[in-house]
Design a protein around this motif. Structure first.
Motif, PDB file in Angstrom:
ATOM      1  N   SER A   1       0.797  -1.221   0.000  1.00  0.00           N
ATOM      2  CA  SER A   1       0.000   0.000   0.000  1.00  0.00           C
ATOM      3  C   SER A   1       0.837   1.282   0.000  1.00  0.00           C
ATOM      4  N   ALA A   2       2.131   1.175   0.133  1.00  0.00           N
ATOM      5  CA  ALA A   2       2.985   2.366   0.150  1.00  0.00           C
ATOM      6  C   ALA A   2       2.890   3.105  -1.187  1.00  0.00           C
ATOM      7  N   THR A   3       2.889   4.411  -1.112  1.00  0.00           N
ATOM      8  CA  THR A   3       2.807   5.228  -2.315  1.00  0.00           C
ATOM      9  C   THR A   3       4.015   4.974  -3.205  1.00  0.00           C
ATOM     10  N   GLY A   4       3.728   4.680  -4.456  1.00  0.00           N
ATOM     11  CA  GLY A   4       4.805   4.443  -5.416  1.00  0.00           C
ATOM     12  C   GLY A   4       5.366   3.036  -5.407  1.00  0.00           C
ATOM     13  N   ALA A   5       4.888   2.195  -4.508  1.00  0.00           N
ATOM     14  CA  ALA A   5       5.423   0.830  -4.425  1.00  0.00           C
ATOM     15  C   ALA A   5       5.172   0.053  -5.713  1.00  0.00           C
ATOM     16  N   ASP A   6       4.034   0.308  -6.352  1.00  0.00           N
ATOM     17  CA  ASP A   6       3.759  -0.419  -7.590  1.00  0.00           C
ATOM     18  C   ASP A   6       4.745  -0.029  -8.690  1.00  0.00           C
ATOM     19  N   LYS A   7       5.183   1.222  -8.689  1.00  0.00           N
ATOM     20  CA  LYS A   7       6.162   1.656  -9.704  1.00  0.00           C
ATOM     21  C   LYS A   7       7.510   0.982  -9.461  1.00  0.00           C
ATOM     22  N   VAL A   8       7.866   0.818  -8.191  1.00  0.00           N
ATOM     23  CA  VAL A   8       9.115   0.123  -7.861  1.00  0.00           C
ATOM     24  C   VAL A   8       9.029  -1.332  -8.316  1.00  0.00           C
ATOM     25  N   LEU A   9       7.888  -1.964  -8.099  1.00  0.00           N
ATOM     26  CA  LEU A   9       7.717  -3.352  -8.534  1.00  0.00           C
ATOM     27  C   LEU A   9       7.759  -3.462 -10.051  1.00  0.00           C
ATOM     28  N   HIS A  10       7.149  -2.504 -10.746  1.00  0.00           N
ATOM     29  CA  HIS A  10       7.231  -2.485 -12.210  1.00  0.00           C
ATOM     30  C   HIS A  10       8.688  -2.361 -12.648  1.00  0.00           C
ATOM     31  N   PHE A  11       9.397  -1.417 -12.041  1.00  0.00           N
ATOM     32  CA  PHE A  11      10.805  -1.198 -12.373  1.00  0.00           C
ATOM     33  C   PHE A  11      11.611  -2.477 -12.177  1.00  0.00           C
ATOM     34  N   LEU A  12      11.433  -3.127 -11.038  1.00  0.00           N
ATOM     35  CA  LEU A  12      12.213  -4.334 -10.728  1.00  0.00           C
ATOM     36  C   LEU A  12      11.866  -5.493 -11.654  1.00  0.00           C
ATOM     37  N   ALA A  13      10.587  -5.696 -11.901  1.00  0.00           N
ATOM     38  CA  ALA A  13      10.182  -6.799 -12.788  1.00  0.00           C
ATOM     39  C   ALA A  13      10.761  -6.623 -14.185  1.00  0.00           C
ATOM     40  N   TYR A  14      10.732  -5.396 -14.667  1.00  0.00           N
ATOM     41  CA  TYR A  14      11.253  -5.149 -16.014  1.00  0.00           C
ATOM     42  C   TYR A  14      12.769  -5.000 -16.037  1.00  0.00           C
ATOM     43  N   ALA A  15      13.371  -4.713 -14.909  1.00  0.00           N
ATOM     44  CA  ALA A  15      14.835  -4.741 -14.841  1.00  0.00           C
ATOM     45  C   ALA A  15      15.316  -6.177 -15.011  1.00  0.00           C
ATOM     46  N   VAL A  16      14.611  -7.109 -14.401  1.00  0.00           N
ATOM     47  CA  VAL A  16      14.961  -8.528 -14.591  1.00  0.00           C
ATOM     48  C   VAL A  16      14.818  -8.884 -16.068  1.00  0.00           C
TER      49      VAL A  16
ATOM     50  N   GLY B   1     -10.904  -5.034 -13.750  1.00  0.00           N
ATOM     51  CA  GLY B   1     -10.281  -4.578 -12.510  1.00  0.00           C
ATOM     52  C   GLY B   1      -8.894  -3.993 -12.685  1.00  0.00           C
ATOM     53  N   ARG B   2      -8.361  -4.013 -13.885  1.00  0.00           N
ATOM     54  CA  ARG B   2      -7.029  -3.459 -14.158  1.00  0.00           C
ATOM     55  C   ARG B   2      -7.158  -2.318 -15.145  1.00  0.00           C
ATOM     56  N   SER B   3      -6.121  -1.535 -15.265  1.00  0.00           N
ATOM     57  CA  SER B   3      -6.121  -0.439 -16.228  1.00  0.00           C
ATOM     58  C   SER B   3      -4.717  -0.263 -16.786  1.00  0.00           C
ATOM     59  N   SER B   4      -4.665   0.436 -17.875  1.00  0.00           N
ATOM     60  CA  SER B   4      -3.387   0.756 -18.506  1.00  0.00           C
ATOM     61  C   SER B   4      -2.934   2.112 -17.980  1.00  0.00           C
ATOM     62  N   ASP B   5      -1.648   2.229 -17.661  1.00  0.00           N
ATOM     63  CA  ASP B   5      -1.141   3.476 -17.082  1.00  0.00           C
ATOM     64  C   ASP B   5       0.213   3.803 -17.701  1.00  0.00           C
ATOM     65  N   ILE B   6       0.315   4.978 -18.281  1.00  0.00           N
ATOM     66  CA  ILE B   6       1.572   5.405 -18.912  1.00  0.00           C
ATOM     67  C   ILE B   6       2.705   5.458 -17.897  1.00  0.00           C
ATOM     68  N   ARG B   7       2.391   5.789 -16.641  1.00  0.00           N
ATOM     69  CA  ARG B   7       3.439   5.845 -15.612  1.00  0.00           C
ATOM     70  C   ARG B   7       3.998   4.452 -15.314  1.00  0.00           C
ATOM     71  N   ASP B   8       3.145   3.442 -15.398  1.00  0.00           N
ATOM     72  CA  ASP B   8       3.635   2.069 -15.245  1.00  0.00           C
ATOM     73  C   ASP B   8       4.583   1.726 -16.383  1.00  0.00           C
ATOM     74  N   TRP B   9       4.211   2.133 -17.599  1.00  0.00           N
ATOM     75  CA  TRP B   9       5.073   1.856 -18.749  1.00  0.00           C
ATOM     76  C   TRP B   9       6.417   2.568 -18.609  1.00  0.00           C
ATOM     77  N   VAL B  10       6.394   3.791 -18.112  1.00  0.00           N
ATOM     78  CA  VAL B  10       7.652   4.525 -17.904  1.00  0.00           C
ATOM     79  C   VAL B  10       8.526   3.790 -16.887  1.00  0.00           C
ATOM     80  N   ALA B  11       7.923   3.315 -15.792  1.00  0.00           N
ATOM     81  CA  ALA B  11       8.692   2.550 -14.800  1.00  0.00           C
ATOM     82  C   ALA B  11       9.248   1.273 -15.423  1.00  0.00           C
ATOM     83  N   ASP B  12       8.442   0.614 -16.255  1.00  0.00           N
ATOM     84  CA  ASP B  12       8.896  -0.593 -16.951  1.00  0.00           C
ATOM     85  C   ASP B  12      10.092  -0.275 -17.857  1.00  0.00           C
TER      86      ASP B  12
END
Length: 130
Positions: free
Chosen positions: A30-45, A84-95
């Protein structure tokens, strides 16, 4: 055959990402921005695995970046169809940042590994002895 096998880890990780993206709910801290960190890490792998495969296939690292960033875009598009999901440009940027960061680290590491000179690893600085 060796070149084709080098792509299997990246493909397997991409399938794992697709699987998680297809779920209606994903447990995210629930931490703010945690999903962006997870996106970054998943796509870093993914970026690291793509960089490895590109290297083994004698392709330019830009191929790994292009594939990773395009896959991230298709993943966000895919999410727009999941209830229940949506597309988000900020997620893509983190990816995309995750992919680019990992490819950068991998290529830097390969350059250091390929250059056996002591200065390449930051050791053996020239002495001031005359």
């Amino acid at each position: 055959m060796r070149r084709a096998l080098a792509w299997l880890p990246a493909v397997a990780w991409a399938v794992a990402i697709y699987s998680v993206s297809g779920r209606s709910t994903v447990p995210i801290p629930s931490a703010t921005g945690a999903d962006k960190v997870l996106h970054f890490l998943a796509y870093a792998v993914l970026g690291g695995l793509l960089a490895f495969a590109a290297h083994r296939s004698a392709l330019h690292p830009a191929v790994a970046v292009l594939l990773g960033v395009l896959y991230a875009a298709t993943d966000e598009y895919h999410q727009s169809f999941v209830p229940g999901r949506s597309s988000d440009i900020r997620d893509w940027v983190a990816d995309a940042l995750g992919v680019c960061f990992a490819v950068y680290l991998y290529t830097r590491w390969r350059r250091r590994a390929a250059d056996p000179s002591p200065d390449a690893a930051g050791r053996g600085a020239p002495s001031l002895r005359a």
